[in-house]
Design an enzyme around this catalytic site. Structure first.
Site, PDB file in Angstrom:
ATOM      1  N   PRO A   9       0.803  -1.220   0.000  1.00  0.00           N
ATOM      2  CA  PRO A   9       0.000   0.000   0.000  1.00  0.00           C
ATOM      3  C   PRO A   9       0.842   1.279   0.000  1.00  0.00           C
ATOM      4  O   PRO A   9       1.893   1.334   0.629  1.00  0.00           O
ATOM      5  CB  PRO A   9      -0.812  -0.109   1.299  1.00  0.00           C
ATOM      6  CG  PRO A   9      -0.080  -1.106   2.143  1.00  0.00           C
ATOM      7  CD  PRO A   9       0.564  -2.054   1.184  1.00  0.00           C
ATOM      8  N   ASN A  10       0.342   2.251  -0.717  1.00  0.00           N
ATOM      9  CA  ASN A  10       0.874   3.626  -0.763  1.00  0.00           C
ATOM     10  C   ASN A  10       2.161   3.769  -1.572  1.00  0.00           C
ATOM     11  O   ASN A  10       2.623   4.881  -1.821  1.00  0.00           O
ATOM     12  CB  ASN A  10       1.084   4.185   0.661  1.00  0.00           C
ATOM     13  CG  ASN A  10      -0.204   4.210   1.451  1.00  0.00           C
ATOM     14  OD1 ASN A  10      -1.199   4.740   0.973  1.00  0.00           O
ATOM     15  ND2 ASN A  10      -0.228   3.609   2.626  1.00  0.00           N
ATOM     16  N   ARG A  17       4.662  11.144  -2.311  1.00  0.00           N
ATOM     17  CA  ARG A  17       4.378  10.765  -0.919  1.00  0.00           C
ATOM     18  C   ARG A  17       5.607  11.012  -0.030  1.00  0.00           C
ATOM     19  O   ARG A  17       6.672  10.430  -0.286  1.00  0.00           O
ATOM     20  CB  ARG A  17       4.044   9.273  -0.912  1.00  0.00           C
ATOM     21  CG  ARG A  17       3.886   8.687   0.452  1.00  0.00           C
ATOM     22  CD  ARG A  17       3.914   7.164   0.416  1.00  0.00           C
ATOM     23  NE  ARG A  17       3.730   6.659   1.747  1.00  0.00           N
ATOM     24  CZ  ARG A  17       4.063   5.434   2.131  1.00  0.00           C
ATOM     25  NH1 ARG A  17       4.598   4.583   1.271  1.00  0.00           N
ATOM     26  NH2 ARG A  17       3.866   5.065   3.366  1.00  0.00           N
ATOM     27  N   TYR A  22      10.907   9.012   1.285  1.00  0.00           N
ATOM     28  CA  TYR A  22      10.893   8.070   0.173  1.00  0.00           C
ATOM     29  C   TYR A  22      11.492   8.609  -1.128  1.00  0.00           C
ATOM     30  O   TYR A  22      11.512   7.905  -2.129  1.00  0.00           O
ATOM     31  CB  TYR A  22       9.445   7.594  -0.078  1.00  0.00           C
ATOM     32  CG  TYR A  22       8.803   7.002   1.166  1.00  0.00           C
ATOM     33  CD1 TYR A  22       9.368   5.895   1.798  1.00  0.00           C
ATOM     34  CD2 TYR A  22       7.659   7.552   1.726  1.00  0.00           C
ATOM     35  CE1 TYR A  22       8.806   5.366   2.942  1.00  0.00           C
ATOM     36  CE2 TYR A  22       7.083   7.020   2.872  1.00  0.00           C
ATOM     37  CZ  TYR A  22       7.664   5.930   3.478  1.00  0.00           C
ATOM     38  OH  TYR A  22       7.108   5.402   4.615  1.00  0.00           O
ATOM     39  N   ASN A  73       8.274  -5.181  -0.849  1.00  0.00           N
ATOM     40  CA  ASN A  73       8.122  -4.034   0.043  1.00  0.00           C
ATOM     41  C   ASN A  73       6.664  -4.041   0.481  1.00  0.00           C
ATOM     42  O   ASN A  73       5.780  -3.615  -0.263  1.00  0.00           O
ATOM     43  CB  ASN A  73       8.485  -2.714  -0.644  1.00  0.00           C
ATOM     44  CG  ASN A  73       8.459  -1.556   0.343  1.00  0.00           C
ATOM     45  OD1 ASN A  73       7.916  -1.668   1.446  1.00  0.00           O
ATOM     46  ND2 ASN A  73       9.039  -0.434  -0.041  1.00  0.00           N
ATOM     47  N   ALA A  76       3.276  -0.733   5.230  1.00  0.00           N
ATOM     48  CA  ALA A  76       2.926  -0.818   6.652  1.00  0.00           C
ATOM     49  C   ALA A  76       2.547  -2.236   7.083  1.00  0.00           C
ATOM     50  O   ALA A  76       2.630  -2.560   8.273  1.00  0.00           O
ATOM     51  CB  ALA A  76       1.801   0.157   6.975  1.00  0.00           C
ATOM     52  N   HIS A  79       4.667  -4.395   9.456  1.00  0.00           N
ATOM     53  CA  HIS A  79       4.703  -4.261  10.908  1.00  0.00           C
ATOM     54  C   HIS A  79       3.601  -5.021  11.643  1.00  0.00           C
ATOM     55  O   HIS A  79       3.673  -5.204  12.839  1.00  0.00           O
ATOM     56  CB  HIS A  79       4.652  -2.767  11.277  1.00  0.00           C
ATOM     57  CG  HIS A  79       5.592  -1.937  10.434  1.00  0.00           C
ATOM     58  ND1 HIS A  79       6.944  -2.178  10.398  1.00  0.00           N
ATOM     59  CD2 HIS A  79       5.363  -0.913   9.557  1.00  0.00           C
ATOM     60  CE1 HIS A  79       7.511  -1.313   9.545  1.00  0.00           C
ATOM     61  NE2 HIS A  79       6.581  -0.551   9.028  1.00  0.00           N
ATOM     62  N   ASP A  86       2.304 -15.391   7.013  1.00  0.00           N
ATOM     63  CA  ASP A  86       1.990 -16.803   6.800  1.00  0.00           C
ATOM     64  C   ASP A  86       2.069 -17.169   5.322  1.00  0.00           C
ATOM     65  O   ASP A  86       2.487 -18.276   4.970  1.00  0.00           O
ATOM     66  CB  ASP A  86       0.594 -17.134   7.345  1.00  0.00           C
ATOM     67  CG  ASP A  86       0.577 -17.222   8.872  1.00  0.00           C
ATOM     68  OD1 ASP A  86       1.663 -17.201   9.485  1.00  0.00           O
ATOM     69  OD2 ASP A  86      -0.521 -17.313   9.442  1.00  0.00           O
ATOM     70  N   HIS A  99      12.905  -2.079   2.026  1.00  0.00           N
ATOM     71  CA  HIS A  99      12.308  -0.778   2.378  1.00  0.00           C
ATOM     72  C   HIS A  99      13.162   0.339   1.811  1.00  0.00           C
ATOM     73  O   HIS A  99      14.396   0.240   1.820  1.00  0.00           O
ATOM     74  CB  HIS A  99      12.218  -0.601   3.895  1.00  0.00           C
ATOM     75  CG  HIS A  99      11.415  -1.675   4.550  1.00  0.00           C
ATOM     76  ND1 HIS A  99      10.052  -1.710   4.518  1.00  0.00           N
ATOM     77  CD2 HIS A  99      11.809  -2.778   5.216  1.00  0.00           C
ATOM     78  CE1 HIS A  99       9.636  -2.791   5.147  1.00  0.00           C
ATOM     79  NE2 HIS A  99      10.676  -3.457   5.578  1.00  0.00           N
ATOM     80  N   LEU A 100      12.506   1.392   1.383  1.00  0.00           N
ATOM     81  CA  LEU A 100      13.250   2.577   0.941  1.00  0.00           C
ATOM     82  C   LEU A 100      13.882   3.268   2.143  1.00  0.00           C
ATOM     83  O   LEU A 100      15.061   3.634   2.127  1.00  0.00           O
ATOM     84  CB  LEU A 100      12.312   3.551   0.221  1.00  0.00           C
ATOM     85  CG  LEU A 100      11.714   3.028  -1.091  1.00  0.00           C
ATOM     86  CD1 LEU A 100      10.207   3.083  -1.058  1.00  0.00           C
ATOM     87  CD2 LEU A 100      12.236   3.806  -2.265  1.00  0.00           C
ATOM     88  N   SER A 101      13.075   3.475   3.169  1.00  0.00           N
ATOM     89  CA  SER A 101      13.577   4.122   4.385  1.00  0.00           C
ATOM     90  C   SER A 101      14.143   3.060   5.329  1.00  0.00           C
ATOM     91  O   SER A 101      14.020   1.864   5.058  1.00  0.00           O
ATOM     92  CB  SER A 101      12.446   4.892   5.069  1.00  0.00           C
ATOM     93  OG  SER A 101      11.456   4.005   5.549  1.00  0.00           O
ATOM     94  N   ARG A 106      12.741   5.449  12.439  1.00  0.00           N
ATOM     95  CA  ARG A 106      11.475   6.186  12.413  1.00  0.00           C
ATOM     96  C   ARG A 106      10.607   5.842  13.630  1.00  0.00           C
ATOM     97  O   ARG A 106      11.128   5.410  14.645  1.00  0.00           O
ATOM     98  CB  ARG A 106      10.797   5.908  11.081  1.00  0.00           C
ATOM     99  CG  ARG A 106      11.704   6.292   9.889  1.00  0.00           C
ATOM    100  CD  ARG A 106      11.069   5.993   8.576  1.00  0.00           C
ATOM    101  NE  ARG A 106       9.795   6.712   8.443  1.00  0.00           N
ATOM    102  CZ  ARG A 106       8.884   6.408   7.521  1.00  0.00           C
ATOM    103  NH1 ARG A 106       9.118   5.435   6.658  1.00  0.00           N
ATOM    104  NH2 ARG A 106       7.750   7.089   7.468  1.00  0.00           N
ATOM    105  N   ARG A 110       7.240   1.108  13.611  1.00  0.00           N
ATOM    106  CA  ARG A 110       7.927   0.584  12.421  1.00  0.00           C
ATOM    107  C   ARG A 110       9.144  -0.275  12.790  1.00  0.00           C
ATOM    108  O   ARG A 110       9.793  -0.841  11.914  1.00  0.00           O
ATOM    109  CB  ARG A 110       8.394   1.733  11.517  1.00  0.00           C
ATOM    110  CG  ARG A 110       7.278   2.575  10.968  1.00  0.00           C
ATOM    111  CD  ARG A 110       7.816   3.637  10.012  1.00  0.00           C
ATOM    112  NE  ARG A 110       6.889   4.744   9.909  1.00  0.00           N
ATOM    113  CZ  ARG A 110       5.826   4.770   9.094  1.00  0.00           C
ATOM    114  NH1 ARG A 110       5.589   3.774   8.279  1.00  0.00           N
ATOM    115  NH2 ARG A 110       5.022   5.818   9.071  1.00  0.00           N
TER     116      ARG A 110
HETATM  117  C1  DQA Z   1       8.319   1.383   3.871  1.00  0.00           C
HETATM  118  C2  DQA Z   1       8.390   1.601   5.407  1.00  0.00           C
HETATM  119  C3  DQA Z   1       7.057   1.309   6.060  1.00  0.00           C
HETATM  120  O1  DQA Z   1       7.140   1.547   7.450  1.00  0.00           O
HETATM  121  C4  DQA Z   1       5.978   2.200   5.490  1.00  0.00           C
HETATM  122  O2  DQA Z   1       4.727   1.886   6.045  1.00  0.00           O
HETATM  123  C5  DQA Z   1       5.930   2.187   3.998  1.00  0.00           C
HETATM  124  C6  DQA Z   1       7.185   2.190   3.254  1.00  0.00           C
HETATM  125  C7  DQA Z   1       9.621   1.782   3.174  1.00  0.00           C
HETATM  126  O3  DQA Z   1       9.791   1.395   2.005  1.00  0.00           O
HETATM  127  O4  DQA Z   1      10.452   2.505   3.731  1.00  0.00           O
HETATM  128  O5  DQA Z   1       4.867   2.231   3.392  1.00  0.00           O
HETATM  129  O6  DQA Z   1       8.103   0.006   3.643  1.00  0.00           O
END
Ligand code: DQA
Length: 150
Positions: A9-10, A17, A22, A73, A76, A79, A86, A99-101, A106, A110
């Site tokens: 997601p996102n 964003r 990111y 990736n 969220a 977490h 599973d 993960h990018l970050s 953070r 996370r």
């Molecule tokens: C993320 C880190 C996650 O905590 C966050 O919810 C994301 C992006 C990252 O790529 O850094 O959506 O997975």
């Protein structure tokens, strides 16, 4: 080698964003670079995105006999996504958590990854380069036949 790259997601909003976390590159730009790198490495790369946990699980099930590795990736869901965890445990291809970050730098929620124990490795904190490093890692460790612990 066939590899699925699955974004959660996102991540479709990359570029607009929270660029402080990111970066400013859009997914289209990142994907174009990755596809180029993948072909240099001899990887057939299939990039997908799904915003729901169930949708991501369905994709993992559908490709489980067709790919040699997965770059994931999970956004969220990383977490708290126990069903996703599973699904990773249920399939054979090695999954690399990306993960990018760097989540540990953070918010506290996370700092936990419920998928880490069922992934073969994790690359985080290098921005879009994290995906490229994961491609490289999959090639060098080998796909499904590679050592589960690297
Ligand atoms: C993320 C880190 C996650 O905590 C966050 O919810 C994301 C992006 C990252 O790529 O850094 O959506 O997975």
């Amino acid at each position: 080698m066939r590899v699925l790259l699955l974004n959660g997601p996102n991540l479709n909003l990359l570029g607009e964003r929270e660029p402080e976390h990111y970066g400013r590159a859009s997914w289209a730009e990142i994907e174009e670079r990755l596809k180029r790198r993948a072909s240099e490495l001899g990887i057939e790369l299939d990039c997908r995105q799904h915003s729901s946990e169930g949708g991501m699980i369905d994709i993992l099930h559908a490709v489980r006999h067709e790919v040699d590795g997965v770059i994931l990736n999970a956004g969220a869901y990383t977490h708290y996504g126990y069903a996703l965890r599973d699904a990773i445990a249920a399939i054979d291809p090695p999954v690399i958590e990306v993960h990018l970050s760097l989540p540990e730098r953070r918010e506290e929620f996370r700092h936990v990854s419920v998928i880490a124990p069922v992934c073969v490795g994790r690359i985080a904190g290098f921005g879009a380069l994290s995906y490229e490093l994961a491609l490289e890692a999959l090639v060098r460790r080998g796909g499904s036949e590679g050592a589960r612990n690297g």
